[in-house]
Design a protein around this motif. Structure first.
Motif, PDB file in Angstrom:
ATOM      1  N   LEU A  62      40.589  30.830  32.397  1.00  0.00           N
ATOM      2  CA  LEU A  62      40.031  32.135  32.732  1.00  0.00           C
ATOM      3  C   LEU A  62      40.796  33.247  32.023  1.00  0.00           C
ATOM      4  N   ILE A  63      42.125  33.169  32.044  1.00  0.00           N
ATOM      5  CA  ILE A  63      42.942  34.204  31.410  1.00  0.00           C
ATOM      6  C   ILE A  63      42.782  34.163  29.897  1.00  0.00           C
ATOM      7  N   GLU A  66      40.145  33.241  28.139  1.00  0.00           N
ATOM      8  CA  GLU A  66      38.854  33.832  27.784  1.00  0.00           C
ATOM      9  C   GLU A  66      38.894  35.351  27.955  1.00  0.00           C
ATOM     10  N   TRP A  67      39.508  35.809  29.054  1.00  0.00           N
ATOM     11  CA  TRP A  67      39.645  37.249  29.282  1.00  0.00           C
ATOM     12  C   TRP A  67      40.443  37.900  28.156  1.00  0.00           C
ATOM     13  N   ALA A  68      41.536  37.263  27.744  1.00  0.00           N
ATOM     14  CA  ALA A  68      42.382  37.841  26.697  1.00  0.00           C
ATOM     15  C   ALA A  68      41.616  37.989  25.390  1.00  0.00           C
ATOM     16  N   GLU A 126      38.435  38.469  24.992  1.00  0.00           N
ATOM     17  CA  GLU A 126      37.419  39.510  25.099  1.00  0.00           C
ATOM     18  C   GLU A 126      38.010  40.894  25.337  1.00  0.00           C
ATOM     19  N   SER A 127      39.140  40.965  26.025  1.00  0.00           N
ATOM     20  CA  SER A 127      39.707  42.274  26.359  1.00  0.00           C
ATOM     21  C   SER A 127      40.773  42.697  25.347  1.00  0.00           C
ATOM     22  N   ASP A 179      44.681  46.784  31.877  1.00  0.00           N
ATOM     23  CA  ASP A 179      45.092  45.415  31.586  1.00  0.00           C
ATOM     24  C   ASP A 179      46.614  45.299  31.487  1.00  0.00           C
TER      25      ASP A 179
END
Length: 263
Positions: A92-93, A95-97, A99-100, A168
């Protein structure tokens, strides 16, 4: 030997370089020339984006797919947990990293180039003549922002990206206040992705990237120099000291990138 087709200043390429170093894998960096080099890369890999990993006859594209491949093929020092909860948090982290920090960081970075003449000129290679640096620095920031609007890098996009990145960085700083890693007690793909991608926000101070010395330890004004995020950047720099091999490590670190023609 593993070959990494890359851009030296690409944060997604850096994510893969950090994974390779963490796993202790030897590799050769091959700098892809923008334009013609990307066309040649397409012939080899079926797409134009970096990074691309070549392992013998195997070609792997996309930083996340490369990470999964390396963990399967070279399981020593695994980066994806087997525990279901930790694995889920790690993925999860990661994928978030991507995209963000990856995408929003690029928008904020371009916005900083547009609005800060000193930051803009500092990004130019040291071989660029001083008079040309002066010309680049003299271009009005408002003009550059206007030109970037149609490409998704206009003032509103930069403002929103920067606002999100501040949240973030605050969140990451809070998470890392009293723990060594983002997930569990050992480094995972979550840490490697966040640390590697964050070079777009602030370059590490050590000899890790083939960039001008003036850029080392510098980054996006308002993010890289904000003391509210010291916890995160100090963690990131310690992570680099522990796991990223400097360019000056003869016989064990990576060499500066070599530009070659892709067959």
């Amino acid at each position: 030997m593993l070959e990494l087709y890359q851009f030296e200043v690409s944060q997604y390429s850096e994510k893969v370089r950090l994974i390779l170093d963490y796993k202790g894998l030897e590799y050769r960096k091959i700098e892809v020339t923008p334009g013609i080099g990307q066309l040649e890369l397409y012939k080899m890999s079926g797409q134009r984006q970096v990074p691309v990993l070549k392992d013998g006859d195997t070609i792997v594209t996309d930083s996340t797919e490369i990470a999964f491949y390396l963990d399967r093929k070279y399981p020593e020092k695994p980066i994806i947990p087997t525990d279901p909860l930790l694995r889920g948090q790690c993925l999860l982290i990661e994928e978030w990293a991507d995209e963000s920090i990856g995408i929003k960081g690029r928008i904020a970075f371009i916005g900083a180039l547009n609005q800060n003449p000193n930051f803009r000129t500092s990004m130019l290679p040291k071989e660029v003549p001083d008079f040309l640096k002066t010309l680049v620095g003299a271009v009005p920031g408002d003009l550059l922002s206007m030109l970037g609007t149609g490409a998704g890098f206009g003032p509103d996009a930069v403002k929103e990206a920067t606002k999100a990145l501040k949240q973030d960085l605050e969140a990451l700083s809070l998470i890392l206040q009293n723990r060594p890693y983002l997930v569990g007690d050992e480094p995972t793909l979550a840490d490697l992705a966040v640390a590697g991608l964050s070079v777009i926000l602030k370059q590490p101070g050590g000899d890790y990237l083939d960039i001008p010395d003036a850029l080392k330890g510098k980054g996006i004004p308002g993010l890289a120099d904000n003391t509210a995020y010291d916890t995160f950047f100090l963690w990131r720099d310690r992570f680099y000291m522990d796991y990223r091999k400097p360019l000056s490590s003869k016989g064990q670190g990576e060499a500066p990138p070599t530009t070659i023609d892709i067959e």
